[in-house]
Design a protein around this motif. Sequence first.
Motif, mmCIF file in Angstrom:
data_model
loop_
_atom_site.group_PDB
_atom_site.id
_atom_site.type_symbol
_atom_site.label_atom_id
_atom_site.label_comp_id
_atom_site.label_asym_id
_atom_site.label_seq_id
_atom_site.Cartn_x
_atom_site.Cartn_y
_atom_site.Cartn_z
ATOM 1 N N UNK A 25 32.317 12.744 -30.640
ATOM 2 C CA UNK A 25 31.772 12.182 -29.605
ATOM 3 C C UNK A 25 32.849 11.975 -28.570
ATOM 4 N N UNK A 26 32.651 11.845 -27.453
ATOM 5 C CA UNK A 26 33.795 11.753 -26.237
ATOM 6 C C UNK A 26 32.782 10.921 -25.174
ATOM 7 N N UNK A 27 33.649 9.936 -24.901
ATOM 8 C CA UNK A 27 33.365 8.823 -23.770
ATOM 9 C C UNK A 27 33.257 9.688 -22.261
ATOM 10 N N UNK A 28 32.304 9.146 -21.410
ATOM 11 C CA UNK A 28 32.069 9.855 -20.058
ATOM 12 C C UNK A 28 33.032 8.719 -19.247
ATOM 13 N N UNK A 29 34.129 8.986 -18.942
ATOM 14 C CA UNK A 29 35.027 8.144 -18.237
ATOM 15 C C UNK A 29 34.515 7.842 -16.936
ATOM 16 N N UNK A 30 33.675 8.521 -16.338
ATOM 17 C CA UNK A 30 33.236 8.279 -14.913
ATOM 18 C C UNK A 30 32.154 7.309 -15.044
ATOM 19 N N UNK A 31 31.506 6.735 -16.039
ATOM 20 C CA UNK A 31 30.453 5.797 -16.219
ATOM 21 C C UNK A 31 31.070 4.625 -15.988
ATOM 22 N N UNK A 32 30.227 3.544 -15.589
ATOM 23 C CA UNK A 32 30.603 2.150 -15.226
ATOM 24 C C UNK A 32 30.907 1.427 -16.851
ATOM 25 N N UNK A 33 32.109 0.481 -16.437
ATOM 26 C CA UNK A 33 32.852 -0.171 -17.576
ATOM 27 C C UNK A 33 31.719 -0.413 -18.623
ATOM 28 N N UNK A 34 30.680 -1.256 -18.373
ATOM 29 C CA UNK A 34 29.679 -1.760 -19.147
ATOM 30 C C UNK A 34 29.160 -0.648 -20.125
ATOM 31 N N UNK A 36 30.513 2.342 -20.791
ATOM 32 C CA UNK A 36 31.605 2.780 -21.779
ATOM 33 C C UNK A 36 31.603 1.907 -22.962
ATOM 34 N N UNK A 37 31.602 0.551 -22.682
ATOM 35 C CA UNK A 37 31.886 -0.568 -23.813
ATOM 36 C C UNK A 37 30.513 -0.250 -24.674
ATOM 37 N N UNK A 38 29.447 -0.097 -24.373
ATOM 38 C CA UNK A 38 28.078 0.162 -24.969
ATOM 39 C C UNK A 38 28.211 1.374 -25.820
ATOM 40 N N UNK A 39 28.531 2.305 -25.197
ATOM 41 C CA UNK A 39 28.778 3.907 -26.082
ATOM 42 C C UNK A 39 29.663 3.627 -26.957
ATOM 43 N N UNK A 40 30.759 3.005 -26.755
ATOM 44 C CA UNK A 40 31.888 3.071 -27.604
ATOM 45 C C UNK A 40 31.340 2.265 -28.856
ATOM 46 N N UNK A 41 30.836 1.253 -28.744
ATOM 47 C CA UNK A 41 30.291 0.195 -29.722
ATOM 48 C C UNK A 41 29.292 1.038 -30.520
ATOM 49 N N UNK A 42 28.107 1.752 -30.046
ATOM 50 C CA UNK A 42 27.370 2.453 -30.626
ATOM 51 C C UNK A 42 27.853 3.595 -31.583
ATOM 52 N N UNK A 43 28.901 4.236 -30.998
ATOM 53 C CA UNK A 43 29.510 5.293 -31.667
ATOM 54 C C UNK A 43 30.211 4.840 -32.870
ATOM 55 N N UNK A 44 31.092 3.824 -32.637
ATOM 56 C CA UNK A 44 31.939 3.149 -33.599
ATOM 57 C C UNK A 44 30.940 2.678 -34.838
ATOM 58 N N UNK A 45 29.875 2.050 -34.439
ATOM 59 C CA UNK A 45 29.227 1.713 -35.650
ATOM 60 C C UNK A 45 28.536 2.837 -36.327
ATOM 61 N N UNK A 46 27.868 3.951 -35.864
ATOM 62 C CA UNK A 46 27.570 5.091 -36.477
ATOM 63 C C UNK A 46 28.639 5.528 -37.016
ATOM 64 N N UNK A 47 29.577 5.818 -36.686
ATOM 65 C CA UNK A 47 30.803 6.581 -37.414
ATOM 66 C C UNK A 47 31.218 5.647 -38.694
ATOM 67 N N UNK A 48 31.244 4.301 -38.394
ATOM 68 C CA UNK A 48 31.564 3.409 -39.577
ATOM 69 C C UNK A 48 30.361 3.659 -40.787
ATOM 70 N N UNK A 49 29.063 3.744 -40.397
ATOM 71 C CA UNK A 49 28.116 3.886 -41.292
ATOM 72 C C UNK A 49 28.235 5.265 -42.123
ATOM 73 N N UNK A 50 28.778 6.142 -41.652
ATOM 74 C CA UNK A 50 29.025 7.465 -42.357
ATOM 75 C C UNK A 50 30.295 7.704 -42.710
ATOM 76 N N UNK A 51 31.210 6.858 -42.702
ATOM 77 C CA UNK A 51 32.615 7.007 -42.947
ATOM 78 C C UNK A 51 32.643 7.244 -44.485
#
Length: 73
Positions: A25-34, A36-51
Amino acid sequence: MILYSQFWRVDASRTYGISGTALDWELDWTAPREHLVEESRTWSLLEASEAPAGDNVFVAPTWIDRTDLYLER
């Protein structure tokens, strides 16, 4: 926000890097801050669940830094 995570295993007093979730996964740095935070949280939780799991496995997350926001500096 977490930029990426590395997974490590400790065996016989040695530390080895191990494969993580293989989620690419890679963040779209051109997206609004909100977004970015939501996408980062979503991917981090998914990654943690499959770690990888185990008593001798640990994760080393790399958190966002101010320099990650301003690449031209």
